[in-house]
Design an enzyme around this catalytic site. Sequence first.
Site, PDB file in Angstrom:
ATOM      1  N   GLU A 181       0.795  -1.225   0.000  1.00 31.65           N
ATOM      2  CA  GLU A 181       0.000   0.000   0.000  1.00 31.65           C
ATOM      3  C   GLU A 181       0.836   1.288   0.000  1.00 31.65           C
ATOM      4  N   TYR A 183       3.324   2.005   2.005  1.00 34.17           N
ATOM      5  CA  TYR A 183       3.903   2.362   3.304  1.00 34.17           C
ATOM      6  C   TYR A 183       5.411   2.059   3.294  1.00 34.17           C
ATOM      7  N   ARG A 231       2.399  -8.834   4.326  1.00 30.30           N
ATOM      8  CA  ARG A 231       1.495  -8.253   3.306  1.00 30.30           C
ATOM      9  C   ARG A 231       2.376  -7.707   2.189  1.00 30.30           C
ATOM     10  N   HIS A 269      -1.638   3.902  -1.667  1.00 29.05           N
ATOM     11  CA  HIS A 269      -2.673   4.899  -1.362  1.00 29.05           C
ATOM     12  C   HIS A 269      -2.646   6.072  -2.340  1.00 29.05           C
ATOM     13  N   GLN A 356     -18.338   5.035   3.629  1.00 27.95           N
ATOM     14  CA  GLN A 356     -18.862   6.263   4.243  1.00 27.95           C
ATOM     15  C   GLN A 356     -18.665   6.346   5.758  1.00 27.95           C
TER      16      GLN A 356
HETATM   17  P1  FAD Z   1     -36.318   7.221   1.778  1.00 28.73           P
HETATM   18  O1  FAD Z   1     -35.288   6.314   1.296  1.00 28.73           O
HETATM   19  O2  FAD Z   1     -36.694   8.353   0.916  1.00 28.73           O
HETATM   20  O3  FAD Z   1     -37.609   6.352   2.106  1.00 28.73           O
HETATM   21  C1  FAD Z   1     -38.845   6.916   2.448  1.00 28.73           C
HETATM   22  C2  FAD Z   1     -39.948   5.909   2.146  1.00 28.73           C
HETATM   23  O4  FAD Z   1     -41.153   6.345   2.730  1.00 28.73           O
HETATM   24  C3  FAD Z   1     -40.218   5.751   0.671  1.00 28.73           C
HETATM   25  O5  FAD Z   1     -40.104   4.388   0.296  1.00 28.73           O
HETATM   26  C4  FAD Z   1     -41.640   6.260   0.501  1.00 28.73           C
HETATM   27  O6  FAD Z   1     -42.362   5.563  -0.489  1.00 28.73           O
HETATM   28  C5  FAD Z   1     -42.217   5.995   1.870  1.00 28.73           C
HETATM   29  N1  FAD Z   1     -43.368   6.831   2.225  1.00 28.73           N
HETATM   30  C6  FAD Z   1     -43.459   8.181   2.209  1.00 28.73           C
HETATM   31  N2  FAD Z   1     -44.667   8.571   2.655  1.00 28.73           N
HETATM   32  C7  FAD Z   1     -45.360   7.446   2.974  1.00 28.73           C
HETATM   33  C8  FAD Z   1     -46.664   7.185   3.480  1.00 28.73           C
HETATM   34  N3  FAD Z   1     -47.507   8.159   3.817  1.00 28.73           N
HETATM   35  N4  FAD Z   1     -47.022   5.908   3.674  1.00 28.73           N
HETATM   36  C9  FAD Z   1     -46.202   4.883   3.372  1.00 28.73           C
HETATM   37  N5  FAD Z   1     -44.972   5.084   2.875  1.00 28.73           N
HETATM   38  C10 FAD Z   1     -44.548   6.338   2.689  1.00 28.73           C
HETATM   39  N6  FAD Z   1     -26.993   7.619   0.433  1.00 28.73           N
HETATM   40  C11 FAD Z   1     -25.825   7.177   0.868  1.00 28.73           C
HETATM   41  O7  FAD Z   1     -25.585   7.193   2.080  1.00 28.73           O
HETATM   42  N7  FAD Z   1     -24.890   6.687   0.025  1.00 28.73           N
HETATM   43  C12 FAD Z   1     -25.099   6.615  -1.299  1.00 28.73           C
HETATM   44  O8  FAD Z   1     -24.220   6.180  -2.036  1.00 28.73           O
HETATM   45  C13 FAD Z   1     -26.329   7.081  -1.797  1.00 28.73           C
HETATM   46  N8  FAD Z   1     -26.573   7.051  -3.110  1.00 28.73           N
HETATM   47  C14 FAD Z   1     -27.781   7.504  -3.570  1.00 28.73           C
HETATM   48  C15 FAD Z   1     -28.020   7.476  -4.936  1.00 28.73           C
HETATM   49  C16 FAD Z   1     -29.220   7.921  -5.429  1.00 28.73           C
HETATM   50  C17 FAD Z   1     -29.466   7.898  -6.915  1.00 28.73           C
HETATM   51  C18 FAD Z   1     -30.226   8.391  -4.540  1.00 28.73           C
HETATM   52  C19 FAD Z   1     -31.547   8.851  -5.060  1.00 28.73           C
HETATM   53  C20 FAD Z   1     -29.979   8.432  -3.177  1.00 28.73           C
HETATM   54  C21 FAD Z   1     -28.747   8.004  -2.691  1.00 28.73           C
HETATM   55  N9  FAD Z   1     -28.439   8.061  -1.333  1.00 28.73           N
HETATM   56  C22 FAD Z   1     -27.259   7.593  -0.890  1.00 28.73           C
HETATM   57  C23 FAD Z   1     -29.343   8.710  -0.376  1.00 28.73           C
HETATM   58  C24 FAD Z   1     -30.123   7.676   0.458  1.00 28.73           C
HETATM   59  O9  FAD Z   1     -30.742   6.761  -0.379  1.00 28.73           O
HETATM   60  C25 FAD Z   1     -31.083   8.403   1.360  1.00 28.73           C
HETATM   61  O10 FAD Z   1     -30.381   9.242   2.211  1.00 28.73           O
HETATM   62  C26 FAD Z   1     -31.911   7.419   2.163  1.00 28.73           C
HETATM   63  O11 FAD Z   1     -32.633   6.584   1.321  1.00 28.73           O
HETATM   64  C27 FAD Z   1     -32.871   8.180   3.076  1.00 28.73           C
HETATM   65  O12 FAD Z   1     -33.591   7.223   3.796  1.00 28.73           O
HETATM   66  P2  FAD Z   1     -35.032   7.495   4.394  1.00 28.73           P
HETATM   67  O13 FAD Z   1     -35.449   6.203   4.957  1.00 28.73           O
HETATM   68  O14 FAD Z   1     -35.001   8.684   5.252  1.00 28.73           O
HETATM   69  O15 FAD Z   1     -35.945   7.887   3.157  1.00 28.73           O
HETATM   70  P1  NAP Z   2     -26.676  17.553  -1.904  1.00 25.65           P
HETATM   71  O1  NAP Z   2     -25.451  16.781  -1.693  1.00 25.65           O
HETATM   72  O2  NAP Z   2     -27.133  18.470  -0.855  1.00 25.65           O
HETATM   73  O3  NAP Z   2     -26.469  18.341  -3.261  1.00 25.65           O
HETATM   74  C1  NAP Z   2     -27.445  19.186  -3.779  1.00 25.65           C
HETATM   75  C2  NAP Z   2     -26.859  19.998  -4.943  1.00 25.65           C
HETATM   76  O4  NAP Z   2     -27.854  20.837  -5.445  1.00 25.65           O
HETATM   77  C3  NAP Z   2     -25.704  20.852  -4.553  1.00 25.65           C
HETATM   78  O5  NAP Z   2     -24.687  20.630  -5.514  1.00 25.65           O
HETATM   79  C4  NAP Z   2     -26.238  22.275  -4.595  1.00 25.65           C
HETATM   80  O6  NAP Z   2     -25.165  22.989  -5.126  1.00 25.65           O
HETATM   81  C5  NAP Z   2     -27.432  22.190  -5.528  1.00 25.65           C
HETATM   82  N1  NAP Z   2     -28.571  23.018  -5.122  1.00 25.65           N
HETATM   83  C6  NAP Z   2     -29.112  23.157  -3.885  1.00 25.65           C
HETATM   84  N2  NAP Z   2     -30.193  23.981  -3.926  1.00 25.65           N
HETATM   85  C7  NAP Z   2     -30.339  24.361  -5.204  1.00 25.65           C
HETATM   86  C8  NAP Z   2     -31.256  25.211  -5.880  1.00 25.65           C
HETATM   87  N3  NAP Z   2     -32.252  25.801  -5.230  1.00 25.65           N
HETATM   88  N4  NAP Z   2     -31.104  25.393  -7.203  1.00 25.65           N
HETATM   89  C9  NAP Z   2     -30.114  24.801  -7.868  1.00 25.65           C
HETATM   90  N5  NAP Z   2     -29.204  23.992  -7.289  1.00 25.65           N
HETATM   91  C10 NAP Z   2     -29.322  23.770  -5.971  1.00 25.65           C
HETATM   92  O7  NAP Z   2     -27.902  16.588  -2.192  1.00 25.65           O
HETATM   93  P2  NAP Z   2     -28.085  15.331  -3.148  1.00 25.65           P
HETATM   94  O8  NAP Z   2     -27.131  15.319  -4.258  1.00 25.65           O
HETATM   95  O9  NAP Z   2     -29.538  15.392  -3.454  1.00 25.65           O
HETATM   96  O10 NAP Z   2     -27.776  14.108  -2.224  1.00 25.65           O
HETATM   97  C11 NAP Z   2     -28.615  13.822  -1.124  1.00 25.65           C
HETATM   98  C12 NAP Z   2     -27.838  13.034  -0.085  1.00 25.65           C
HETATM   99  O11 NAP Z   2     -27.578  11.732  -0.586  1.00 25.65           O
HETATM  100  C13 NAP Z   2     -26.526  13.710   0.215  1.00 25.65           C
HETATM  101  O12 NAP Z   2     -26.417  13.965   1.592  1.00 25.65           O
HETATM  102  C14 NAP Z   2     -25.506  12.722  -0.201  1.00 25.65           C
HETATM  103  O13 NAP Z   2     -24.490  12.598   0.765  1.00 25.65           O
HETATM  104  C15 NAP Z   2     -26.249  11.398  -0.316  1.00 25.65           C
HETATM  105  N6  NAP Z   2     -25.643  10.675  -1.418  1.00 25.65           N
HETATM  106  C16 NAP Z   2     -24.429  10.148  -1.239  1.00 25.65           C
HETATM  107  C17 NAP Z   2     -23.797   9.504  -2.270  1.00 25.65           C
HETATM  108  C18 NAP Z   2     -22.444   8.910  -2.083  1.00 25.65           C
HETATM  109  O14 NAP Z   2     -21.877   8.389  -3.034  1.00 25.65           O
HETATM  110  N7  NAP Z   2     -21.884   8.928  -0.920  1.00 25.65           N
HETATM  111  C19 NAP Z   2     -24.412   9.411  -3.499  1.00 25.65           C
HETATM  112  C20 NAP Z   2     -25.661   9.970  -3.664  1.00 25.65           C
HETATM  113  C21 NAP Z   2     -26.260  10.619  -2.614  1.00 25.65           C
HETATM  114  P3  NAP Z   2     -25.129  24.579  -5.302  1.00 25.65           P
HETATM  115  O15 NAP Z   2     -25.899  25.118  -4.136  1.00 25.65           O
HETATM  116  O16 NAP Z   2     -23.682  24.914  -5.307  1.00 25.65           O
HETATM  117  O17 NAP Z   2     -25.754  24.817  -6.612  1.00 25.65           O
HETATM  118 FE1  SF4 Z   3     -17.635   0.571   5.343  1.00 29.10          FE
HETATM  119 FE2  SF4 Z   3     -20.003  -0.358   6.101  1.00 29.10          FE
HETATM  120 FE3  SF4 Z   3     -19.792   0.982   3.807  1.00 29.10          FE
HETATM  121 FE4  SF4 Z   3     -18.800  -1.501   4.080  1.00 29.10          FE
HETATM  122  S1  SF4 Z   3     -20.954  -0.886   4.146  1.00 29.10           S
HETATM  123  S2  SF4 Z   3     -17.774   0.225   3.168  1.00 29.10           S
HETATM  124  S3  SF4 Z   3     -18.072  -1.428   6.182  1.00 29.10           S
HETATM  125  S4  SF4 Z   3     -19.425   1.800   5.861  1.00 29.10           S
END
Ligand code: FAD
Ligand code: NAP
Ligand code: SF4
Length: 686
Positions: A181, A183, A231, A269, A356
């Site tokens: 890695e 090191y 390693r 790294h 994460q």
């Molecule tokens: P949600 O996942 O939004 O779930 C809410 C649920 O509530 C939904 O299924 C909805 O249908 C249901 N619901 C709402 N109202 C009602 C009702 N009245 N009755 C019954 N059901 C209802 N996060 C990461 O940490 N790492 C990532 O790499 C990552 N990648 C992402 C990529 C994409 C493309 C997207 C869209 C999101 C990603 N996220 C990622 C974000 C992550 O998925 C969200 O932060 C997470 O899903 C939030 O969880 P939650 O349970 O709060 O809400």
């Molecule tokens: P986010 O990380 O908060 O990004 C939102 C983006 O929208 C920012 O780039 C912001 O940039 C822009 N924005 C905010 N308000 C706006 C407005 N009114 N008009 C135009 N642009 C605006 O949110 P997200 O991308 O929706 O992700 C949601 C969560 O999911 C995040 O917390 C993220 O960590 C998680 N997630 C994580 C991964 C991962 O790989 N770890 C992948 C997907 C999602 P400017 O304000 O500079 O324009």
């Molecule tokens: Fe790390 Fe858990 Fe994500 Fe695996 S799932 S990479 S152990 S945070």
Amino acid sequence: MSTPAAFAASPADAPNPHYPHLFAPLDLGFTRLRNRVLMGSIHTGLEDRASDFPKLAAYFAERAAGGVGLIVTGGFSPNLVGWLKPFGGKLSWPWEVRPHQFVTQAVHDHGSKICLQLLHAGRYGYHPFTVAPSKLKAPINPFTPRQLSARGVERQITAYADAARRAREAGYDGVEVMGSEGYFINEFTAPRTNKRNDAWGGTPEKRMRFAVEIVRRVREACGPDFIIIYRLSLLDLVEDGNQWDEIVAQAKAIEAAGATIINSGIGWHEARIPTIVTSVPRAAFVDVTAKLKPHVTVPLVATNRINMPEIAERILADGIADMVSLARPLLADAEWANKARDGRPQAINTCIACNQACLDHVFENKRASCLLNPRACAETELNYTKTYRAKRIAVVGAGPAGLACATVAAERGHRVTLFEAAGEIGGQFNYAKKIPGKEEFHETIRYFTHKLEETGVEVRLSTVATPENLAGFDEVVLATGILPRRVDFPGASHAKVVSYLDVLSGRVTVGASAAVIGAGGIGFDVAQYLVHEGESSTLDPARWMAEWGVDPSFESRGSLVKPRPEPPAREVWLLQRTPGKPGARLGKTSGWVHRAALKAKQVRMLGGVEYLGVDEDGLRILIEGIEQVLPVDHIVVCAGQEPRRDLHAELLAAGRGARLIGGADVAAELDAKRAIDQGSRLAAQL
Ligand code: FAD
Ligand code: NAP
Ligand code: SF4
């Protein structure tokens, strides 16, 4: 001196009916491992203070109780100059031995063996006392190391031998000498970082002498009945790294010097090729371990992105390696090995390689944990104890927050009903899993499907929760998630403007060019989705290697060749209003991979953008005072999210309370780590 080469299972052991190779014991001659599962070294942050050792012991004890054969600790430096960071874990003084006895005892009580990793950071140390074979600063570290004199080199070797002896005193079954890695030891072996012309550099033989001497002296200090894992960097993945014939020579010399086991090291790294993030194919690098196999007689360990028992079994059954190393998968699920042993792979909470809560935390100087398992490294603090008073609990929303809350509450003995408006569980993970390179997210949904059944949660799919159907519960938990934020510039309601949900759900087919508004995690993922066509290269290691420039023959120096990215499926712009480089807020250990992947697909990433409006010509923007029109077919809005609280408002209006978790609570900066953590912690208290 060499250790016994016999490492076959004893004929008396009945093979495991599910994974016979994985659960065949490994006889090392002087000791025996109960199976082929090695818990690879991962720094947790609990190594750095003796007062945290009871927590460290509890963390390892759960993995030992979970059936792991051999555990390797996070890295401990053999001396101060080898520190990873100021006051990092070190084993150089007699009084540093005793706290380790908590750890070794706890692991032995559960039938596992444990080795301490000796990690001298060399020029990767984040402090001003670093030393190295040559005075060369690492591109990822602001500190320039001091070049060691010949006597200084000797002192480092003595420090390794002394630390190994202390590890033995502390009750460890052995040590892992970290030689990969990038090191310290790896710096000696590679021409990239070893420019010496004395006994420790100048020829391949002299460059590897340091590694060989360390193994020889550790063996001498600790005797024949002590495990020494070495390693070895099989792939440096940097320019001027080692070449294959040099790596084979190192393996042979290290074996002859007394190593018991050789573990595979993959990538420095500072390498610009990802080696562990989720978009790396499973077991992507095992071919290089297979290539070394005929050259050594000691057991060999395969590593990197091995997260499920099927793939681990295949590696062993194919004779690629004798053990498999899993580190993060055991953070995600401490019972991984026992579940596999019992033929219950569907019960495994599969590591999705997101980094994460584990590696990103370590780089932020926070204690490691796991996005999927908030108990990881919090075993003494967060416990899901049985409840004495079972309640009727309604959880609304089967996204990560609701799933975690429902299953933990049910595991504790509550009667839980989970309402989900959609026809499937998973919430936003159902969109995440569609992103090329995020296929692992399917596993989380599979795991929770199983866990809901196992814990007896009543799941009501396609059911919108209302104040009426929530009547009669003792507790109501709202995990209703988020609503995508809308934008409000002129033309925001034009047909060209769509939301990421429209795109990822397949409601809208995006044209030949697109602008993505918002460069957060979702904006990056959507851009990745838009530039890809056909099967994701994460599912095809050969294509993935070609895209990133890994030499498939592993023969070239550093195993690098010219990257050959596949052409983008469409022209994409990724925009943000904040000035500067888009993606600056992505994960520490994965953000660079997202940026590099999009750059390779010619995505134009722009910061400091003002959105002027949308019309038939496309998206009008102002950047550095100059107005431009991006002539795109679609504008995909990924502008963050707002909490979804319509149901909460109705409940409040009816004079009823509810608890909010996940996006329904706070949408800003929401990710699955916070959603699962919050859901689990609330359920632990209900
Ligand atoms: P949600 O996942 O939004 O779930 C809410 C649920 O509530 C939904 O299924 C909805 O249908 C249901 N619901 C709402 N109202 C009602 C009702 N009245 N009755 C019954 N059901 C209802 N996060 C990461 O940490 N790492 C990532 O790499 C990552 N990648 C992402 C990529 C994409 C493309 C997207 C869209 C999101 C990603 N996220 C990622 C974000 C992550 O998925 C969200 O932060 C997470 O899903 C939030 O969880 P939650 O349970 O709060 O809400
Ligand atoms: P986010 O990380 O908060 O990004 C939102 C983006 O929208 C920012 O780039 C912001 O940039 C822009 N924005 C905010 N308000 C706006 C407005 N009114 N008009 C135009 N642009 C605006 O949110 P997200 O991308 O929706 O992700 C949601 C969560 O999911 C995040 O917390 C993220 O960590 C998680 N997630 C994580 C991964 C991962 O790989 N770890 C992948 C997907 C999602 P400017 O304000 O500079 O324009
Ligand atoms: Fe790390 Fe858990 Fe994500 Fe695996 S799932 S990479 S152990 S945070």
